[in-house]
Design a protein around this motif. Structure first.
Motif, short mmCIF file in Angstrom:
data_model
loop_
_atom_site.label_atom_id
_atom_site.label_comp_id
_atom_site.label_asym_id
_atom_site.label_seq_id
_atom_site.Cartn_x
_atom_site.Cartn_y
_atom_site.Cartn_z
N GLY A 8 0.76 -1.07 -0.11
CA GLY A 8 -0.06 -0.05 0.00
C GLY A 8 0.82 1.22 -0.08
N GLY A 9 2.24 1.16 -0.07
CA GLY A 9 2.92 2.28 -0.02
C GLY A 9 2.82 3.06 -1.33
N GLY A 10 3.40 4.12 -1.53
CA GLY A 10 3.59 4.94 -2.77
C GLY A 10 3.88 6.19 -2.46
N LEU A 11 3.73 7.22 -3.55
CA LEU A 11 3.91 8.49 -3.61
C LEU A 11 2.88 9.11 -3.70
N VAL A 12 2.72 10.37 -2.70
CA VAL A 12 1.60 11.35 -2.43
C VAL A 12 1.88 12.52 -2.26
N ALA A 14 1.64 16.15 0.03
CA ALA A 14 1.26 16.58 1.35
C ALA A 14 -0.33 16.80 1.45
N GLY A 15 -0.68 16.28 2.39
CA GLY A 15 -2.42 16.44 2.65
C GLY A 15 -3.01 15.28 2.17
N GLY A 16 -2.32 14.60 1.42
CA GLY A 16 -3.26 13.29 0.83
C GLY A 16 -3.14 12.06 1.84
N SER A 17 -3.77 10.72 1.25
CA SER A 17 -3.85 9.80 2.00
C SER A 17 -3.50 8.40 1.62
N LEU A 18 -3.17 7.64 2.35
CA LEU A 18 -2.90 6.20 1.91
C LEU A 18 -3.13 5.23 2.99
N ARG A 19 -3.38 3.93 2.53
CA ARG A 19 -3.74 3.05 3.42
C ARG A 19 -2.63 1.82 3.23
N LEU A 20 -2.06 1.54 4.26
CA LEU A 20 -1.24 0.57 4.26
C LEU A 20 -1.93 -0.74 4.94
N SER A 21 -1.46 -1.85 4.16
CA SER A 21 -1.92 -3.06 4.82
C SER A 21 -0.63 -4.16 5.23
N CYS A 22 -1.15 -4.82 6.12
CA CYS A 22 -0.29 -5.88 6.70
C CYS A 22 -0.78 -7.32 6.90
N LYS A 85 -3.80 13.55 5.84
CA LYS A 85 -3.29 14.45 6.16
C LYS A 85 -1.69 14.32 6.25
N LEU A 86 -1.19 13.59 5.21
CA LEU A 86 0.06 13.14 5.17
C LEU A 86 1.32 14.35 5.03
N LYS A 87 2.18 14.37 5.63
CA LYS A 87 3.18 15.32 5.95
C LYS A 87 4.49 15.08 5.18
N GLN A 118 9.06 -6.96 5.08
CA GLN A 118 9.90 -6.19 4.30
C GLN A 118 9.97 -4.61 4.45
N GLY A 119 8.73 -4.17 4.60
CA GLY A 119 8.79 -2.88 4.36
C GLY A 119 7.98 -2.22 3.16
N THR A 120 7.38 -1.10 3.07
CA THR A 120 6.73 -0.63 2.07
C THR A 120 6.95 1.01 2.19
N GLN A 121 7.44 1.70 1.21
CA GLN A 121 8.14 2.96 1.09
C GLN A 121 6.92 3.81 1.04
N VAL A 122 6.90 5.09 1.64
CA VAL A 122 5.78 5.97 1.68
C VAL A 122 6.63 7.09 1.34
N THR A 123 6.24 8.03 0.55
CA THR A 123 7.06 9.18 0.17
C THR A 123 5.91 10.33 0.01
N VAL A 124 6.20 11.41 0.66
CA VAL A 124 5.30 12.65 0.64
C VAL A 124 5.91 13.65 -0.02
#
Length: 126
Positions: A8-12, A14-22, A85-87, A118-124
């Motif tokens: 569920g990670g990705g590029l978003v 600022a102010g956006g949303s993401l949902r991660l799953s495990c 409200k990602l920063k 293994q981790g998932t990258q989140v880039t804001v």
């Protein structure tokens, strides 16, 4: 043996949303909590949130409280982290982690966690 896999990670922006799953397999061998941690470049792992598999307890770091929501679906052995409200400072690799059956209850202590995904990258972006 507990196995964890994040997605569920990705590029978003600022102010956006993401949902991660495990998704957790072998959960019967683990402790009664699943945690989300993150690691930004050049920094130590930081506790983000945790949830009990069996009860209503949820926990958040001060830096994400009010913006992130953790939830679970026991039937799917899946824990979600809804991030709003990602920063830019939320940029990191996000990991889910689980303790073994000897978990003492200190969900904010990294050494409590024995199994890591293994981790998932989140880039804001700003």
């Amino acid at each position: 043996q507990v196995e964890l896999k994040e997605s569920g990670g990705g590029l978003v922006q600022a102010g956006g949303s993401l949902r991660l799953s495990c998704v957790a397999s072998g959960r019967a061998f683990g402790g009664d909590v699943l945690g989300w941690w993150r690691q930004a470049p050049g920094k130590d792992h930081e506790f983000v949130s945790a949830i009990s598999w069996s009860g209503p307890d949820t926990f958040y770091s001060d830096s994400v409280k009010g913006r992130f929501t953790i939830s679970r679906d026991n039937a799917k052995n899946t824990v979600y982290l809804q991030m709003t409200k990602l920063k830019p400072e939320d940029t990191a690799v996000y990991y889910c982690a689980a303790p073994d059956r000897y978990y003492s209850g200190n969900y904010q202590l990294k050494d409590e966690y024995d199994y890591w995904g293994q981790g998932t990258q989140v880039t804001v972006s700003s």
